[in-house]
Design a protein around this motif. Structure first.
Motif, mmCIF file in Angstrom:
data_model
loop_
_atom_site.group_PDB
_atom_site.id
_atom_site.type_symbol
_atom_site.label_atom_id
_atom_site.label_comp_id
_atom_site.label_asym_id
_atom_site.label_seq_id
_atom_site.Cartn_x
_atom_site.Cartn_y
_atom_site.Cartn_z
ATOM 1 N N GLN A 153 -12.568 4.412 -3.491
ATOM 2 C CA GLN A 153 -11.241 4.943 -3.193
ATOM 3 C C GLN A 153 -11.345 6.174 -2.292
ATOM 4 O OE1 GLN A 153 -9.452 7.856 -4.062
ATOM 5 N NE2 GLN A 153 -7.498 7.070 -3.374
ATOM 6 N N ALA A 154 -12.307 7.054 -2.574
ATOM 7 C CA ALA A 154 -12.473 8.253 -1.754
ATOM 8 C C ALA A 154 -12.906 7.905 -0.331
ATOM 9 C CB ALA A 154 -13.488 9.193 -2.399
ATOM 10 N N ALA A 155 -13.558 6.752 -0.166
ATOM 11 C CA ALA A 155 -13.984 6.316 1.166
ATOM 12 C C ALA A 155 -12.840 5.689 1.951
ATOM 13 C CB ALA A 155 -15.135 5.319 1.048
ATOM 14 N N GLY A 156 -11.670 5.537 1.327
ATOM 15 C CA GLY A 156 -10.509 4.991 2.023
ATOM 16 C C GLY A 156 -10.413 3.482 2.005
ATOM 17 N N ILE A 157 -11.250 2.841 1.227
ATOM 18 C CA ILE A 157 -11.211 1.380 1.132
ATOM 19 C C ILE A 157 -10.118 1.003 0.137
ATOM 20 C CG2 ILE A 157 -12.526 -0.678 0.497
ATOM 21 C CD1 ILE A 157 -15.073 0.984 1.231
ATOM 22 N N HIS A 158 -9.270 0.066 0.524
ATOM 23 C CA HIS A 158 -8.147 -0.298 -0.340
ATOM 24 C C HIS A 158 -7.721 -1.736 -0.089
ATOM 25 C CE1 HIS A 158 -5.462 -0.021 3.144
ATOM 26 N NE2 HIS A 158 -6.143 1.064 3.455
ATOM 27 N N PHE A 159 -6.945 -2.260 -1.041
ATOM 28 C CA PHE A 159 -6.361 -3.587 -0.879
ATOM 29 C C PHE A 159 -5.245 -3.517 0.162
ATOM 30 C CE2 PHE A 159 -7.762 -3.885 -5.393
ATOM 31 C CZ PHE A 159 -8.623 -4.958 -5.252
ATOM 32 N N PRO A 160 -4.985 -4.614 0.847
ATOM 33 C CA PRO A 160 -3.828 -4.624 1.745
ATOM 34 C C PRO A 160 -2.537 -4.767 0.935
ATOM 35 C CG PRO A 160 -4.909 -6.764 1.754
ATOM 36 C CD PRO A 160 -5.752 -5.857 0.898
ATOM 37 N N GLY A 161 -1.435 -4.383 1.524
ATOM 38 C CA GLY A 161 -0.135 -4.634 0.903
ATOM 39 C C GLY A 161 0.369 -3.515 0.031
ATOM 40 N N MET A 162 1.285 -3.907 -0.853
ATOM 41 C CA MET A 162 2.000 -2.948 -1.685
ATOM 42 C C MET A 162 1.586 -3.089 -3.146
ATOM 43 S SD MET A 162 3.976 -1.397 0.482
ATOM 44 C CE MET A 162 5.308 -0.636 -0.438
ATOM 45 N N LEU A 163 1.453 -1.959 -3.816
ATOM 46 C CA LEU A 163 1.207 -1.958 -5.250
ATOM 47 C C LEU A 163 2.514 -2.206 -5.999
ATOM 48 C CD1 LEU A 163 -0.693 -1.393 -7.682
ATOM 49 C CD2 LEU A 163 -0.015 0.994 -7.488
ATOM 50 N N SER A 164 3.571 -1.599 -5.510
ATOM 51 C CA SER A 164 4.917 -1.802 -6.057
ATOM 52 C C SER A 164 5.892 -1.756 -4.880
ATOM 53 C CB SER A 164 5.248 -0.727 -7.090
ATOM 54 O OG SER A 164 5.368 0.534 -6.478
ATOM 55 N N SER A 165 7.166 -1.827 -5.174
ATOM 56 C CA SER A 165 8.155 -1.858 -4.085
ATOM 57 C C SER A 165 8.151 -0.589 -3.246
ATOM 58 C CB SER A 165 9.548 -2.107 -4.650
ATOM 59 O OG SER A 165 9.900 -1.078 -5.550
ATOM 60 N N ASP A 166 7.683 0.528 -3.805
ATOM 61 C CA ASP A 166 7.707 1.779 -3.041
ATOM 62 C C ASP A 166 6.349 2.471 -2.914
ATOM 63 O OD1 ASP A 166 7.693 2.302 -5.744
ATOM 64 O OD2 ASP A 166 9.024 4.031 -5.621
ATOM 65 N N VAL A 167 5.269 1.853 -3.375
ATOM 66 C CA VAL A 167 3.939 2.455 -3.296
ATOM 67 C C VAL A 167 2.978 1.453 -2.655
ATOM 68 C CG1 VAL A 167 2.011 3.450 -4.590
ATOM 69 C CG2 VAL A 167 4.354 3.834 -5.375
ATOM 70 N N SER A 168 2.380 1.839 -1.534
ATOM 71 C CA SER A 168 1.402 0.961 -0.885
ATOM 72 C C SER A 168 -0.010 1.356 -1.312
ATOM 73 C CB SER A 168 1.520 1.059 0.640
ATOM 74 O OG SER A 168 1.054 2.314 1.084
ATOM 75 N N PHE A 169 -0.913 0.403 -1.252
ATOM 76 C CA PHE A 169 -2.307 0.700 -1.542
ATOM 77 C C PHE A 169 -2.852 1.700 -0.524
ATOM 78 C CE2 PHE A 169 -2.120 -3.446 -3.762
ATOM 79 C CZ PHE A 169 -2.604 -3.038 -4.993
ATOM 80 N N GLU A 170 -2.387 1.592 0.714
ATOM 81 C CA GLU A 170 -2.837 2.510 1.760
ATOM 82 C C GLU A 170 -2.450 3.952 1.440
ATOM 83 O OE1 GLU A 170 -2.732 2.999 6.626
ATOM 84 O OE2 GLU A 170 -1.640 1.357 5.674
ATOM 85 N N SER A 171 -1.227 4.151 0.928
ATOM 86 C CA SER A 171 -0.814 5.518 0.592
ATOM 87 C C SER A 171 -1.644 6.070 -0.565
ATOM 88 C CB SER A 171 0.677 5.559 0.243
ATOM 89 O OG SER A 171 0.935 4.896 -0.983
ATOM 90 N N LEU A 172 -2.014 5.226 -1.511
ATOM 91 C CA LEU A 172 -2.866 5.676 -2.615
ATOM 92 C C LEU A 172 -4.254 6.044 -2.112
ATOM 93 C CD1 LEU A 172 -1.965 3.100 -5.411
ATOM 94 C CD2 LEU A 172 -1.204 5.470 -5.220
ATOM 95 N N SER A 173 -4.735 5.287 -1.131
ATOM 96 C CA SER A 173 -6.062 5.535 -0.592
ATOM 97 C C SER A 173 -6.153 6.859 0.151
ATOM 98 C CB SER A 173 -6.460 4.386 0.338
ATOM 99 O OG SER A 173 -7.765 4.562 0.803
ATOM 100 N N ALA A 174 -5.019 7.364 0.641
ATOM 101 C CA ALA A 174 -5.012 8.639 1.365
ATOM 102 C C ALA A 174 -5.038 9.832 0.418
ATOM 103 C CB ALA A 174 -3.778 8.710 2.257
ATOM 104 N N MET A 175 -4.837 9.589 -0.882
ATOM 105 C CA MET A 175 -4.804 10.668 -1.873
ATOM 106 C C MET A 175 -6.169 10.834 -2.535
ATOM 107 S SD MET A 175 -1.411 9.661 -3.977
ATOM 108 C CE MET A 175 0.078 9.117 -3.166
ATOM 109 N N LYS A 176 -6.345 11.964 -3.213
ATOM 110 C CA LYS A 176 -7.511 12.125 -4.064
ATOM 111 C C LYS A 176 -7.359 11.132 -5.217
ATOM 112 C CE LYS A 176 -8.361 16.981 -3.102
ATOM 113 N NZ LYS A 176 -8.534 18.315 -3.679
ATOM 114 N N PRO A 177 -8.469 10.636 -5.767
ATOM 115 C CA PRO A 177 -8.371 9.601 -6.802
ATOM 116 C C PRO A 177 -7.481 9.955 -7.993
ATOM 117 C CG PRO A 177 -10.584 9.677 -5.966
ATOM 118 C CD PRO A 177 -9.861 10.840 -5.336
ATOM 119 N N LEU A 178 -7.547 11.177 -8.490
ATOM 120 C CA LEU A 178 -6.712 11.517 -9.648
ATOM 121 C C LEU A 178 -5.242 11.633 -9.261
ATOM 122 C CD1 LEU A 178 -9.084 14.029 -11.457
ATOM 123 C CD2 LEU A 178 -8.701 11.616 -11.975
#
Length: 168
Positions: free
Chosen positions: A47-72
């Motif tokens: 996750q810290a390396a920026g590797i993530h699934f494509p698409g959306m986790l939910s209607s308003d949260v993308s995996f890409e946006s989560l990948s840009a954050m610190k893991p916690l």
């Protein structure tokens, strides 16, 4: 307990507590925590390396946006229903591993993670014992690693090797 290449390390004398079933419970707990820590350490690094699934986790949260954050911080951004699904999966895996077959405290096999089993074990008993020692030692290191990552993320400067890293 002792695992190759390390000699016995038991500063609290836990191996002397209780019976053989107590020691089996300690070993099973250590093995479970080791495996979870190996998964957590790998996940934290990926996750810290920026590797993530494509698409959306939910209607308003993308995996890409989560990948840009610190893991916690990414965990905090996961919707509550998503966290509930994760907790239920963990509960189910624990339930299945604890209540299937002969329990490890009664001489059964140690629990396994509920993934498709991949057996890398050799038919040679000595080689299998060495592989099990390696798994346990790697798990012990992973427990130290994930706690270091969490400490570095929450207490600046607590882990000098990780100081200044933008992912911690």
């Amino acid at each position: 307990g002792a695992t190759a290449p390390l000699k016995g390390f038991d500063p609290l004398n836990l191996a002397t507590l209780g019976s053989e079933s107590t020691l089996a419970w300690f070993r099973a707990a250590e093995l479970k925590h080791s495996r979870v820590a190996m998964l957590a350490t790998t996940g934290y690094i990926v996750q810290a390396a920026g590797i993530h699934f494509p698409g959306m986790l939910s209607s308003d949260v993308s995996f890409e946006s989560l990948s840009a954050m610190k893991p916690l911080d990414a965990w905090d951004a996961v919707p509550d229903l998503g966290k509930a699904q994760i907790y239920f999966t963990i509960f189910f895996a624990e339930f299945v591993s604890e209540f299937s077959g002969t329990h490890y405290m009664k001489g059964g096999d140690f629990p396994t993670i509920v993934f498709p089993p991949i057996n890398f074990a050799s038919s040679d008993a000595e080689k299998e014992k060495l592989q099990m020692s390696r798994e346990l030692n790697n798990g012990r290191l992973a427990m130290i690693s994930i706690m270091s990552f969490v400490a570095a993320a929450n207490i600046p400067g607590s882990v000098p090797a990780l100081a200044g890293n933008p992912h911690f």
